[in-house]
Design a protein around this motif. Structure first.
Motif, PDB file in Angstrom:
ATOM      1  N   THR A 276       5.787   3.404   1.502  1.00  0.00           N
ATOM      2  CA  THR A 276       5.212   2.119   1.112  1.00  0.00           C
ATOM      3  C   THR A 276       5.135   1.176   2.308  1.00  0.00           C
ATOM      4  O   THR A 276       6.127   0.987   3.021  1.00  0.00           O
ATOM      5  N   ILE A 277       3.961   0.614   2.510  1.00  0.00           N
ATOM      6  CA  ILE A 277       3.793  -0.471   3.483  1.00  0.00           C
ATOM      7  C   ILE A 277       3.721  -1.764   2.683  1.00  0.00           C
ATOM      8  O   ILE A 277       2.889  -1.893   1.781  1.00  0.00           O
ATOM      9  N   ILE A 278       4.609  -2.697   2.978  1.00  0.00           N
ATOM     10  CA  ILE A 278       4.648  -3.955   2.234  1.00  0.00           C
ATOM     11  C   ILE A 278       4.582  -5.102   3.226  1.00  0.00           C
ATOM     12  O   ILE A 278       5.229  -5.051   4.275  1.00  0.00           O
TER      13      ILE A 278
ATOM     14  N   ALA B 174      -2.910   4.208   7.962  1.00  0.00           N
ATOM     15  CA  ALA B 174      -2.802   3.140   6.974  1.00  0.00           C
ATOM     16  C   ALA B 174      -2.470   1.806   7.639  1.00  0.00           C
ATOM     17  O   ALA B 174      -2.983   0.751   7.237  1.00  0.00           O
ATOM     18  N   LEU B 175      -1.622   1.845   8.654  1.00  0.00           N
ATOM     19  CA  LEU B 175      -1.297   0.611   9.382  1.00  0.00           C
ATOM     20  C   LEU B 175      -2.528   0.054  10.083  1.00  0.00           C
ATOM     21  O   LEU B 175      -2.756  -1.159  10.108  1.00  0.00           O
TER      22      LEU B 175
ATOM     23  N   VAL C 286      -1.370  -4.377   9.338  1.00  0.00           N
ATOM     24  CA  VAL C 286      -0.008  -4.901   9.194  1.00  0.00           C
ATOM     25  C   VAL C 286       0.728  -4.850  10.535  1.00  0.00           C
ATOM     26  O   VAL C 286       0.644  -3.872  11.278  1.00  0.00           O
ATOM     27  N   LYS C 287       1.445  -5.933  10.823  1.00  0.00           N
ATOM     28  CA  LYS C 287       2.307  -6.004  12.005  1.00  0.00           C
ATOM     29  C   LYS C 287       3.717  -5.614  11.550  1.00  0.00           C
ATOM     30  O   LYS C 287       4.394  -6.390  10.873  1.00  0.00           O
ATOM     31  N   VAL C 288       4.150  -4.431  11.915  1.00  0.00           N
ATOM     32  CA  VAL C 288       5.411  -3.901  11.401  1.00  0.00           C
ATOM     33  C   VAL C 288       6.592  -4.563  12.102  1.00  0.00           C
ATOM     34  O   VAL C 288       6.710  -4.529  13.331  1.00  0.00           O
ATOM     35  N   GLU C 289       7.470  -5.171  11.304  1.00  0.00           N
ATOM     36  CA  GLU C 289       8.681  -5.816  11.805  1.00  0.00           C
ATOM     37  C   GLU C 289       9.881  -4.882  11.798  1.00  0.00           C
ATOM     38  O   GLU C 289      10.798  -5.034  12.593  1.00  0.00           O
ATOM     39  N   LYS C 290       9.884  -3.927  10.866  1.00  0.00           N
ATOM     40  CA  LYS C 290      11.048  -3.056  10.699  1.00  0.00           C
ATOM     41  C   LYS C 290      10.678  -1.868   9.836  1.00  0.00           C
ATOM     42  O   LYS C 290       9.633  -1.867   9.158  1.00  0.00           O
TER      43      LYS C 290
ATOM     44  N   ALA D 272       0.865  -1.182   0.000  1.00  0.00           N
ATOM     45  CA  ALA D 272       0.000   0.000   0.000  1.00  0.00           C
ATOM     46  C   ALA D 272       0.899   1.228   0.000  1.00  0.00           C
ATOM     47  O   ALA D 272       1.885   1.276   0.744  1.00  0.00           O
ATOM     48  N   ILE D 273       0.559   2.193  -0.819  1.00  0.00           N
ATOM     49  CA  ILE D 273       1.354   3.413  -0.924  1.00  0.00           C
ATOM     50  C   ILE D 273       0.624   4.555  -0.221  1.00  0.00           C
ATOM     51  O   ILE D 273      -0.567   4.790  -0.468  1.00  0.00           O
ATOM     52  N   VAL D 274       1.360   5.239   0.666  1.00  0.00           N
ATOM     53  CA  VAL D 274       0.807   6.363   1.415  1.00  0.00           C
ATOM     54  C   VAL D 274       1.595   7.613   1.030  1.00  0.00           C
ATOM     55  O   VAL D 274       2.734   7.792   1.470  1.00  0.00           O
TER      56      VAL D 274
END
Length: 220
Positions: free
Chosen positions: A27-29, A52-53, A58-62, A15-17
């Protein structure tokens, strides 16, 4: 990206923010099976990224940084602290730039940013994982000394920052820019990877290496 009979091992979604006055593509990937993923180039407007998260789950790892310009790193320190994750990238040649991002902010009239460093500087040949998928790292100087591109060969997708755009290339009139080096990075490192590789760039719409090889006036 594929039908059920040819499903990739790590199905990725993105997803592009658009953030900052520069309309930078944060970008969230993520892996759509596990929802584990990364935020790439959080350049500013952290409230938009948080929204957006929340919407994607999405569970952000990094956090991944392609280069050190303010419109790509402005919210990185804040989000890394808030989410409890580490920052990976770019190449260490952009370290000084990131350590002085507050000065960049003053120049462009942008507030609320913090100087930062990386927990892992990336080198040519390194690998970065996102939701279990592996991206190969290519050091692509020219737009900035430490610009990197990340390429997942299995799913034919790349994250290129401001190295190349649809119909254009990164500007080289900023400190550390080198137009000849930028064109070499694109022609010698990225285009040979395959015409079918689609890329998400730092500004504007997606494209493919093949489309840019054929139609990009800066590459002909």
């Amino acid at each position: 990206m594929s039908d059920e009979n040819n499903r990739p091992e790590f199905p990725l979604r993105a997803a592009i923010v658009p953030v900052t006055p520069f309309q930078q593509n944060c970008t969230i990937i993520w892996n759509e099976d596990t929802m584990a993923g990364a935020v790439v180039d959080p350049g500013g407007d952290p409230h938009l990224i948080r929204k957006a998260l929340e919407q994607t789950g999405v569970k952000v790892e990094k956090i991944i940084i392609t280069h050190g310009h303010i419109d790509h790193v402005g919210a990185a320190a804040e989000l890394a602290e808030e989410l409890g994750v580490k920052i990976e990238g770019p190449h260490k040649a952009d370290a000084e730039m990131m350590q002085n991002v507050e000065l960049q902010a003053q120049k462009w009239g942008i507030g609320g940013v913090r100087n930062l460093s990386s927990d892992r500087w990336l080198e040519e040949g390194d690998k970065v994982t996102v939701g279990g998928a592996t991206f190969d790292v290519y050091h692509c100087p020219g737009h900035s000394p430490g610009s990197v591109a990340l390429v997942n060969g299995d799913q034919r997708i790349a994250l290129v920052g401001d190295v190349v755009f649809q119909g254009s290339v990164g500007r080289t009139d900023l400190p550390g820019g080198d137009h000849n080096a930028l064109i070499r990075s694109i022609k010698e490192k990225l285009l040979p990877l395959g015409d079918d590789i689609a890329f998400i760039c730092g500004h504007g719409p997606m494209s493919t290496f093949g489309q840019e090889r054929q139609f990009n006036p800066f590459l002909n």
